[in-house]
Design a protein around this motif. Structure first.
Motif, PDB file in Angstrom:
ATOM      1  N   ALA A 256      23.142-128.267  16.026  1.00 52.66           N
ATOM      2  CA  ALA A 256      22.357-127.816  17.180  1.00 52.66           C
ATOM      3  C   ALA A 256      22.276-126.293  17.152  1.00 52.66           C
ATOM      4  CB  ALA A 256      23.029-128.270  18.466  1.00 52.66           C
ATOM      5  N   LEU A 257      21.164-125.756  17.661  1.00 50.12           N
ATOM      6  CA  LEU A 257      21.059-124.294  17.728  1.00 50.12           C
ATOM      7  C   LEU A 257      22.084-123.758  18.724  1.00 50.12           C
ATOM      8  CD1 LEU A 257      17.245-123.503  17.839  1.00 50.12           C
ATOM      9  CD2 LEU A 257      18.669-124.283  15.958  1.00 50.12           C
ATOM     10  N   THR A 258      22.563-122.575  18.463  1.00 54.20           N
ATOM     11  CA  THR A 258      23.437-121.946  19.464  1.00 54.20           C
ATOM     12  C   THR A 258      22.565-121.500  20.635  1.00 54.20           C
ATOM     13  OG1 THR A 258      23.158-119.704  18.594  1.00 54.20           O
ATOM     14  CG2 THR A 258      24.963-121.016  17.657  1.00 54.20           C
TER      15      THR A 258
ATOM     16  N   VAL B 103      26.977-110.515  11.220  1.00 53.31           N
ATOM     17  CA  VAL B 103      27.012-111.319   9.996  1.00 53.31           C
ATOM     18  C   VAL B 103      27.423-112.750  10.351  1.00 53.31           C
ATOM     19  CG1 VAL B 103      28.049-111.455   7.724  1.00 53.31           C
ATOM     20  CG2 VAL B 103      27.841-109.261   8.846  1.00 53.31           C
ATOM     21  N   GLY B 104      26.631-113.715   9.901  1.00 45.60           N
ATOM     22  CA  GLY B 104      26.997-115.111  10.147  1.00 45.60           C
ATOM     23  C   GLY B 104      26.527-115.659  11.476  1.00 45.60           C
TER      24      GLY B 104
ATOM     25  N   ARG C 260      32.503-117.195   4.338  1.00 39.39           N
ATOM     26  CA  ARG C 260      31.211-117.769   4.734  1.00 39.39           C
ATOM     27  C   ARG C 260      31.184-119.267   4.505  1.00 39.39           C
ATOM     28  NH1 ARG C 260      27.569-113.658   5.466  1.00 39.39           N
ATOM     29  NH2 ARG C 260      25.706-114.802   4.933  1.00 39.39           N
TER      30      ARG C 260
ATOM     31  N   PRO D 105      29.436-122.592  16.056  1.00 35.90           N
ATOM     32  CA  PRO D 105      30.795-123.080  16.266  1.00 35.90           C
ATOM     33  C   PRO D 105      31.504-123.394  14.945  1.00 35.90           C
ATOM     34  CG  PRO D 105      29.180-124.775  16.816  1.00 35.90           C
ATOM     35  CD  PRO D 105      28.410-123.521  16.548  1.00 35.90           C
TER      36      PRO D 105
ATOM     37  N   THR E 191      19.026-116.144   9.797  1.00 34.29           N
ATOM     38  CA  THR E 191      18.062-116.782   8.896  1.00 34.29           C
ATOM     39  C   THR E 191      17.296-117.885   9.616  1.00 34.29           C
ATOM     40  OG1 THR E 191      19.723-116.388   7.210  1.00 34.29           O
ATOM     41  CG2 THR E 191      17.815-117.686   6.563  1.00 34.29           C
TER      42      THR E 191
HETATM   43  P1  ADP Z   1      23.289-114.210   9.095  1.00 34.03           P
HETATM   44  O1  ADP Z   1      22.065-114.095   8.259  1.00 34.03           O
HETATM   45  O2  ADP Z   1      23.039-113.890  10.540  1.00 34.03           O
HETATM   46  O3  ADP Z   1      24.460-113.491   8.555  1.00 34.03           O
HETATM   47  P2  ADP Z   1      23.050-116.912   8.373  1.00 34.03           P
HETATM   48  O4  ADP Z   1      21.691-117.114   8.894  1.00 34.03           O
HETATM   49  O5  ADP Z   1      23.238-116.731   6.924  1.00 34.03           O
HETATM   50  O6  ADP Z   1      23.731-115.727   9.136  1.00 34.03           O
HETATM   51  O7  ADP Z   1      23.949-118.109   8.893  1.00 34.03           O
HETATM   52  C1  ADP Z   1      25.270-118.266   8.470  1.00 34.03           C
HETATM   53  C2  ADP Z   1      25.608-119.711   8.303  1.00 34.03           C
HETATM   54  O8  ADP Z   1      25.637-120.361   9.571  1.00 34.03           O
HETATM   55  C3  ADP Z   1      24.609-120.452   7.456  1.00 34.03           C
HETATM   56  O9  ADP Z   1      25.334-121.277   6.580  1.00 34.03           O
HETATM   57  C4  ADP Z   1      23.827-121.282   8.467  1.00 34.03           C
HETATM   58  O10 ADP Z   1      23.363-122.484   7.908  1.00 34.03           O
HETATM   59  C5  ADP Z   1      24.847-121.546   9.542  1.00 34.03           C
HETATM   60  N1  ADP Z   1      24.273-121.754  10.866  1.00 34.03           N
HETATM   61  C6  ADP Z   1      23.237-121.076  11.412  1.00 34.03           C
HETATM   62  N2  ADP Z   1      23.003-121.502  12.668  1.00 34.03           N
HETATM   63  C7  ADP Z   1      23.917-122.439  12.940  1.00 34.03           C
HETATM   64  C8  ADP Z   1      24.194-123.284  14.075  1.00 34.03           C
HETATM   65  N3  ADP Z   1      23.479-123.182  15.203  1.00 34.03           N
HETATM   66  N4  ADP Z   1      25.229-124.137  13.985  1.00 34.03           N
HETATM   67  C9  ADP Z   1      25.960-124.234  12.867  1.00 34.03           C
HETATM   68  N5  ADP Z   1      25.748-123.503  11.757  1.00 34.03           N
HETATM   69  C10 ADP Z   1      24.734-122.614  11.779  1.00 34.03           C
END
Ligand code: ADP
Ligand code: MG
Length: 712
Positions: free
Chosen positions: A269-271, A299-300, A600, A465, A304
């Motif tokens: 689910a989206l945060t 970060v994380g 990651r 989460p 994306t």
């Molecule tokens: P950023 O670019 O902001 O550093 P990413 O977009 O690479 O972060 O996302 C980090 C990780 O978290 C990816 O593996 C992604 O698939 C995962 N992710 C993104 N949104 C969620 C979410 N709502 N719930 C669980 N995992 C997620």
């Protein structure tokens, strides 16, 4: 300044030379020059550094050894003598009725002439008892002259200019007195003054320079702080509005179902933050002026996914999207991630039998073979490619889109004004594509509002989460460092991988390379012997770099020794440890960014900071990283430690209108100034109904200044 003339505007004050004031002789004029005070406006905005409340000063009789204190006293006697080695010792004794204090100066014989018997002085320094005498060595001294009143302003000054705070106070008083006949114009709209219960400008200027009570001072300060911030926000918001009104954008279709299908297929689910930011972006995309939004997220935090959602919004309405990364390696990584995320989605295709074709994501980088490249270019021009990923080359001449609707830019600092201009030619006919800029280097919201005031800002302030935060330790000394390498070897034995980062030494690219190469050799033959260690730095060729990264990604290198080339976006989920050499040479943001490269995947990430900072601030930085994994919190700490000068300096190198306001202390005023500016400009975009206000903003934030504010 004869009476009968209209009240003085800031522009008027900026037109009166300080030399015209009574009491400005040559010496004073030179002192003022050294302080860059040329006009009465400069003088009146040379605000006191602090205030002395005569009723609340430290009493000499009550001070304890080691206290840092400000003491007000009267000079009782002075004494100089020669020491060995051509040094002189000057001692000035002051008293305040509760005791005596000896001020000790070395090689400053002039102090005996400066501080004569009977004079009131304010001294600030470290109090000590030395052989039965109370003393301060080399204190900061402010001369109060005959200043009376309970609260005395203490102006920024320097001994070199020869201008005392007392002289400055006199000049300011003279300037205020001479302005009294005409009074000060107050261009801030009355509604705003009423809303915040502000005192008028005249009261504010008196209150900041010659307050009679602390309450008056506070009232004056909040008014003047607001004025500074309000002008900056008016300028930023006005420019932003002007750009929006002059260019027509694309009103994207935010109702069609591609985005919903994408979200429905996600394994999670989206945060809440992702949902909120998606909505903010969708709202912008639906409007018919170009979006220019900054997405900040640690970060994380899942940027994306937000980028993908925005790109699909463009695609579902029949437009194309482009994702621009700072390097080719990162572009490739984004391409892999997006293809994976978007696989199985289809878009309408009138040319096909089923009326649908798979959504197409293509990479356009220098590594493509000529034939592949031609094909991608041709398909972009026909809209057979929906999303294209690459570097700046994506918006260069020679890349033709059928209908470019949105550009997502990863890492804002490499995207300048020229690039923004280039976008204008890529849109469909006269409309400009929307722009979403993503950054993982968070800056506090209020600073963003000022520094990136021409962008709207969205913040992903919630982590998906189930991620356990990176454990950061600061390893000081050989013992602790030995343990670091034990951990690296243990993780590698468990099948994990590690990064070792060495700082870039700016002055010399050669030293830089040799230092990372030395480290590589040392580790390879020493602590990490037997492991597969790779090396990466700015001087290896792109092909070699890519080959090394590919080896690391595939797991055929255990430990990658690198400079900060790995800083942005490198994504190897199996890497769990990061060791940073000379961590004190990096800034907080950069360290935070770097450690974001580990942990990651599903395994716990660890970061070790090596280094022995020589300064308190250096230690505080490393301690902050050990304590917090929240990028926004760290950004606040950073702002606290560095002061906002540096943040403003990133974009704005010109004259700075923020003399009194602090982006740290006055956060809520930044927001209030912003919302007040937005409100006023919504009704009156060019401030035609408030000509005095417009004149003041134009004058205070001349074109150069505004240009700085607008640059990214
Ligand atoms: P950023 O670019 O902001 O550093 P990413 O977009 O690479 O972060 O996302 C980090 C990780 O978290 C990816 O593996 C992604 O698939 C995962 N992710 C993104 N949104 C969620 C979410 N709502 N719930 C669980 N995992 C997620
Ligand atoms: Mg739009």
């Amino acid at each position: 300044m004869p009476a009968g003339d209209p009240p003085l505007t800031l522009k008027d004050l900026g037109g009166i030379k300080v030399a015209e004031l009574a009491g400005v002789g040559e010496r004073t004029a030179n002192g003022l020059l050294a302080l860059e005070i040329f006009t009465v406006l400069d003088l009146l905005s040379h605000y006191p550094r602090r205030y002395l409340d005569r009723t609340r000063q430290a009493q000499i009789g009550e001070l304890l050894s080691g206290d840092e204190a400000t003491v007000l006293g009267t000079v009782r006697s002075s004494y100089s003598r020669k020491l060995r080695g051509r040094r002189t010792l000057t001692q000035i004794v002051i008293g305040d009725g509760t005791g005596k204090l000896t001020l000790v100066f070395f090689n400053q014989q002039w102090r005996a002439r400066q501080l004569t018997e009977g004079m009131d002085v304010l001294v600030h320094g470290k109090f000590e008892r030395y052989r039965g005498t109370s003393q301060m060595t080399s204190p900061v001294v402010d001369l109060l002259g005959t200043q009376t009143g309970r609260i005395i302003p203490v102006y920024p000054q320097s001994d070199k200019t020869g201008l005392t705070t007392y002289k400055l106070a006199q000049l300011v008083e003279e300037a205020l007195k001479r302005s009294r006949a005409r009074g000060f114009a107050d261009p801030v709209p009355p509604e705003v003054l009423d809303r915040f219960k502000f005192v008028d400008r005249e009261t504010a200027l008196h209150g900041i320079h010659c307050p009679e009570t602390m309450e008056q001072l506070q009232q004056a300060r909040r008014r003047l702080v607001f004025d500074e911030l309000f002008r900056v926000q008016l300028e930023l918001v006005r420019r932003k509005r002007a750009v929006e009104m002059q260019t027509s954008g694309i009103s994207h279709d935010t109702s069609a179902g591609l985005v919903d299908r994408f979200h429905a297929r996600l394994p999670f689910a989206l945060t809440g933050a992702q949902q909120r930011v998606n909505e903010e972006i969708a709202r912008d995309l639906s409007l018919n002026y170009p979006m220019h939004r900054l997405l900040q997220g640690d970060v994380g935090s899942g940027k994306t996914l937000v980028a993908a959602t925005a790109l699909l919004t463009a695609v579902q309405g029949g437009y194309q999207g482009a994702l621009m990364a700072p390097t080719e390696v990162l572009a490739e990584q984004h391409c892999v991630a997006l293809r994976d995320m978007l696989s199985g989605l289809s878009v309408p295709d009138p040319a096909s039998l089923m009326g649908q074709r798979p959504l197409r994501v293509e990479l356009l980088t220098g590594t493509l073979r000529a034939a592949e490249r031609r094909k991608v270019l041709a398909d972009l021009a026909d809209r057979r490619v929906d999303i294209v990923i690459g570097t700046h080359a994506l918006i260069q001449a020679g890349v033709q889109y059928q209908s470019l609707g949105l550009v997502v830019i990863d890492e804002q600092h490499r995207f300048g004004v020229e690039q923004r201009a280039a976008l204008r030619d890529k849109g469909e006919s006269a409309s400009v594509p929307d722009v979403l800029v993503m950054t993982a280097t968070p800056i506090p919201r209020t600073a963003a509002m000022t520094v990136y005031g021409d962008l709207d800002v969205s913040v992903l302030d919630e982590m998906p989460p189930g991620r356990s935060p990176i454990i950061t330790s600061w390893a000081e000394g050989p013992m602790a460092q030995g343990a670091v390498w034990d951990t690296v070897r243990a993780e590698v034995a468990d099948g994990r991988q590690a990064y070792v980062v060495c700082p870039v030494i700016e002055e010399s690219a050669v030293i830089d390379v040799s230092s990372v190469e030395d480290t590589f050799v040392e580790l390879h033959d020493g602590e990490l012997s037997g492991l597969r260690v790779g090396l990466l730095h700015g001087r290896v060729s792109p092909a070699e770099k890519e080959a090394t990264m590919a080896q690391f990604r595939s797991g055929s290198i255990d430990v990658l020794v690198a400079t900060t080339v790995i800083e942005v976006g490198v994504d190897v989920p199996n890497a769990t440890v990061m060791v940073i050499f000379d961590a004190d040479r990096f800034g907080i943001a950069q360290l935070h960014q770097l450690r974001g490269r580990v942990g990651r995947g599903q395994h716990q990430g660890r970061c070790f900071l090596l280094g022995e900072p020589s300064t308190k601030v250096g230690r505080a930085r490393l301690e902050a990283l050990v304590e917090s994994t929240d990028g926004f919190e760290l950004a606040e700490v950073d702002l606290e430690l560095r002061g906002e000068g540096t943040i403003m300096g990133e974009r704005q190198k010109g004259r700075n209108d923020l003399r009194l306001a602090s982006l740290r202390r006055d956060k809520e005023w930044v927001e209030l100034a912003r919302s007040s500016a937005v409100e006023i400009l919504a009704e009156d975009p060019e401030l035609t109904d408030c000509p005095e206000l417009k004149e003041e903003v134009d004058f205070m934030l001349g074109d150069d200044e505004a240009e700085f504010l607008m640059k990214s």
